[in-house]
Design a protein around this motif. Structure first.
Motif, short mmCIF file in Angstrom:
data_model
loop_
_atom_site.label_atom_id
_atom_site.label_comp_id
_atom_site.label_asym_id
_atom_site.label_seq_id
_atom_site.Cartn_x
_atom_site.Cartn_y
_atom_site.Cartn_z
N ASP A 11 0.97 -1.22 0.12
CA ASP A 11 -0.13 -0.13 -0.01
C ASP A 11 0.77 1.18 0.10
OD1 ASP A 11 -2.29 1.34 -0.23
OD2 ASP A 11 -2.68 1.27 1.86
N VAL A 12 1.86 1.41 -0.96
CA VAL A 12 2.44 2.51 -1.17
C VAL A 12 1.87 3.59 -1.83
CG1 VAL A 12 4.67 3.37 -2.37
CG2 VAL A 12 4.79 1.25 -1.12
N ASN A 13 2.00 4.72 -1.05
CA ASN A 13 1.20 5.82 -1.66
C ASN A 13 2.37 7.15 -1.86
OD1 ASN A 13 -1.55 5.45 -1.91
ND2 ASN A 13 -1.13 4.46 0.12
N LEU A 14 2.62 7.81 -2.81
CA LEU A 14 3.37 8.98 -2.79
C LEU A 14 3.08 9.94 -4.02
CD1 LEU A 14 6.55 9.54 -1.80
CD2 LEU A 14 7.26 8.43 -4.03
N ASP A 15 3.64 10.87 -3.81
CA ASP A 15 3.39 11.89 -4.76
C ASP A 15 5.03 12.88 -4.97
OD1 ASP A 15 0.71 11.86 -5.83
OD2 ASP A 15 0.10 13.46 -4.24
N VAL A 16 5.16 12.94 -6.14
CA VAL A 16 6.69 13.63 -6.52
C VAL A 16 6.41 14.89 -7.27
CG1 VAL A 16 9.06 13.73 -7.07
CG2 VAL A 16 7.84 11.43 -6.15
N ARG A 17 6.59 15.99 -6.91
CA ARG A 17 6.01 17.23 -7.65
C ARG A 17 7.07 17.88 -8.72
NH1 ARG A 17 0.95 18.43 -5.92
NH2 ARG A 17 0.83 17.37 -3.68
N LYS A 18 6.82 18.36 -9.78
CA LYS A 18 7.71 19.03 -10.55
C LYS A 18 8.79 19.68 -10.19
CE LYS A 18 7.66 21.02 -15.10
NZ LYS A 18 8.45 19.88 -15.73
N GLY A 19 10.08 19.42 -10.36
CA GLY A 19 11.25 20.18 -9.87
C GLY A 19 11.76 19.65 -8.57
N GLU A 20 10.95 18.69 -7.85
CA GLU A 20 11.70 18.44 -6.52
C GLU A 20 12.58 17.38 -6.48
OE1 GLU A 20 9.04 16.65 -2.70
OE2 GLU A 20 8.14 16.40 -4.52
N ASN A 21 13.62 17.43 -5.51
CA ASN A 21 14.27 16.23 -5.35
C ASN A 21 14.01 15.60 -3.89
OD1 ASN A 21 16.30 16.75 -7.17
ND2 ASN A 21 17.98 17.27 -5.88
N LEU A 22 13.22 14.44 -4.19
CA LEU A 22 12.69 13.68 -3.08
C LEU A 22 13.70 12.48 -2.84
CD1 LEU A 22 10.26 12.71 -1.33
CD2 LEU A 22 9.84 10.94 -3.11
N VAL A 23 14.24 12.61 -1.64
CA VAL A 23 15.16 11.52 -0.88
C VAL A 23 14.27 10.31 -0.17
CG1 VAL A 23 16.77 10.92 0.74
CG2 VAL A 23 17.32 13.04 -0.86
N VAL A 24 14.65 9.15 -0.65
CA VAL A 24 13.86 7.99 -0.12
C VAL A 24 14.81 7.18 0.92
CG1 VAL A 24 12.78 5.64 -0.40
CG2 VAL A 24 12.43 7.87 -1.91
N LEU A 25 14.43 7.23 2.31
CA LEU A 25 15.41 6.42 3.17
C LEU A 25 14.57 5.26 3.52
CD1 LEU A 25 16.65 9.40 5.64
CD2 LEU A 25 17.77 8.51 3.62
N GLY A 26 15.56 4.28 4.06
CA GLY A 26 14.81 3.14 4.49
C GLY A 26 15.92 2.00 4.55
N LYS A 27 15.81 0.90 5.54
CA LYS A 27 16.82 0.12 5.78
C LYS A 27 16.80 -0.89 4.55
CE LYS A 27 15.89 -0.02 10.74
NZ LYS A 27 14.86 -1.07 11.81
N SER A 28 17.91 -1.51 4.38
CA SER A 28 18.13 -2.60 3.57
C SER A 28 17.23 -3.58 3.30
CB SER A 28 19.48 -3.35 3.50
OG SER A 28 20.58 -2.39 3.55
N GLY A 29 16.67 -3.57 2.10
CA GLY A 29 15.46 -5.02 1.70
C GLY A 29 14.19 -4.43 1.87
N THR A 30 13.99 -3.07 2.11
CA THR A 30 12.68 -2.65 2.41
C THR A 30 12.10 -2.10 1.06
OG1 THR A 30 13.57 -0.34 2.61
CG2 THR A 30 13.24 -1.58 4.92
N GLY A 31 12.40 -2.36 -0.05
CA GLY A 31 11.93 -2.08 -1.46
C GLY A 31 11.97 -0.84 -1.94
N LYS A 32 13.15 -0.12 -1.70
CA LYS A 32 13.49 0.92 -2.41
C LYS A 32 13.71 1.20 -3.65
CE LYS A 32 16.87 2.30 0.42
NZ LYS A 32 16.75 0.84 1.28
N SER A 33 14.77 -0.19 -4.11
CA SER A 33 15.13 -0.12 -5.31
C SER A 33 13.71 -0.93 -6.11
CB SER A 33 16.44 -1.23 -5.64
OG SER A 33 17.43 -0.48 -5.07
#
Length: 259
Positions: free
Chosen positions: A39-61
């Protein structure tokens, strides 16, 4: 966790005004019994740098591979520039990918090609109409942007790790993407070189007005590059805000990411 239970700090006013260029709703992805995205929900807005943090293996890649259609989600909506990625045909997906740059951890250079040939490759593949002189001008401009014009005829084996990252960044930006996806851009680099790459990411954002998602474990990189930080925890985003808001959060599990 439902979207409304996310700990969300105030977005900068300049970001609030922009429309999302990436919008994800109720995204799920499992690999057999391993529920990676829930149930991932996310908005990234035009011109924004969004950094995603999370422990290894949490699905970032896995998340950014879903965004570019390299992995198909089990369910959910992934809208990029208004198009729902899981519904796109191969042709439409390839057209969309031309506006998206992807910098891998390894920089993914072709070892058998010189730096010049590495940068020429995406131009030949995607900009067949361009003449040789125009291609050379673009290659030299891209290398100059990352401070490596002098390395134009070197082979990747002759470059340091930081230089390879710079060439990878130049090769990605030579097509002037609207969206950039960075997968651990400073992994394996010493602190000084990591800072240089982080500052270069910021420079390229300002020059090309890109929208970026930056996956990193490198907290100094996050501090330098982030307009906003989102924490992926147990398969979904549980907190978002500015770097300082999350670093100074009264919630220990949030602030612990910044120790």
């Amino acid at each position: 966790m439902r979207e409304e239970s996310v700990i969300r700090y105030q977005k900068p006013v300049s970001i609030q005004r922009e429309e999302p260029i990436i919008s994800i709703r109720h995204l799920y992805k499992s690999f057999e019994s391993n529920h990676v995205l829930v149930d991932v929900n996310l908005d990234v807005r035009k011109g924004e740098n969004l950094v995603v943090l999370g422990k290894s293996g949490t699905g970032k890649s896995v998340l950014i591979k879903c965004i570019v259609g390299l992995i198909h989600p089990d369910k959910g909506v992934i809208k990029v520039k208004g198009l729902n990625v899981p519904d796109l045909s191969n042709t439409s997906l390839n057209d969309l990918r031309q506006s998206i740059g992807f910098l891998f951890q390894s920089a993914a250079l072709y070892d058998s090609m010189s730096v010049r040939e590495n940068l020429e490759f995406p131009l030949i593949r995607n900009r067949k109409h361009q003449g040789k002189k125009e291609m050379n001008d673009l290659i030299e401009e891209a290398l100059d942007d990352v401070g490596l014009l002098q390395a134009i005829d070197k082979m990747p084996s002759e470059l340091s790790g930081g230089m390879r990252k710079r060439v990878g960044l130049a090769r990605t930006f030579i097509l002037k993407p609207e969206i950039m996806l960075y997968d651990e851009p400073t992994t394996g680099l010493d602190p000084v070189t990591s800072r240089e790459i982080s500052e270069l990411i910021l420079k390229m954002q300002k020059k090309f007005k890109t929208t970026s998602i930056i996956i990193t474990h490198d907290i100094p990189c996050a501090e330098i590059t982030a307009d906003r930080v989102a924490i992926l925890y147990d398969g979904s985003f549980k907190a978002e805000g500015s770097f300082n808001e999350l670093k100074n959060s009264s919630e220990h599990w949030i602030s612990s990411f910044f120790k």
